[in-house]
Design a protein around this motif. Structure first.
Motif: not given
Length: 184
Positions: A123, A141-143, A155, A157, A168
């Motif tokens: 993460r 961004m939450d990847d 992946n 995001t 996203s």
């Protein structure tokens, strides 16, 4: 306490628990185990798309990543080609900061990205300066990356601003065979 108050408190606790998000540790027992210094080493191909918050695909893209590590520092050199013909380059510098923890920087990342690996998951959380309609917007961004096998990683995001979902990114990474080794 009345029965209705107990029920309301229980419903609130369930609602709050249902809104919690997973952490990398949620995947600690998942395999194969992800070693980003090994996976992001060599050349990778990625195929992806950006979707707006309604789910409409806005852009598709391909990426060639050339990755190498020197001790605890890695460089991921990415070349993007978008479906509209535009091109972009991003060079990440990653630093291993402890067991399962990393930081990363790139020219269009505001500050420092922070990453945690556990099990098959990675993460990253960071702010990306994105050009939109002639302006630059700093996007949260939450990847999340998940190793599927020794060649494939997926992946997803989530992109947001002020806590509001704006879209996203979905990517599939494929690791190329090492030079001199024929694909199977």
């Amino acid at each position: 306490m009345t029965l209705s108050k107990i029920f309301a408190a229980g419903a609130l606790a369930l609602a709050i628990a249902g809104c919690s998000t997973p952490t990398p540790e949620t995947y600690a027992k998942q395999s194969p185990s992800l070693d980003i210094t090994r996976y992001f080493n060599g050349t990778l191909d990625a195929h992806g798309m950006f979707q707006d918050r309604s789910g409409e695909v806005i852009k598709r893209f391909v990426v060639v990543m050339r990755c190498q590590w020197n001790g605890d520092t890695g460089v991921l050199d990415e070349d993007f080609v978008y479906s509209d013909g535009t091109r972009q380059k991003r060079v990440w510098t990653l630093t291993k900061t402890g067991p399962g923890t990393f930081t990363a920087t790139a020219a269009d990342v505001v500050g420092t990205a922070r990453g945690t690996v556990s099990g098959n998951a990675l993460r990253w959380q960071y702010v990306l300066a994105l050009p939109v309609d002639g302006k630059v917007i700093n996007m949260d961004m939450d990847d999340w990356m998940f190793l599927i096998d020794d060649k494939v990683m997926l992946n997803r995001t989530a992109m947001s601003k002020f806590g509001v979902n704006l879209g996203s990114v979905t990517l599939s990474f494929s690791k190329r065979p090492a030079t001199g080794v024929a694909p199977q």
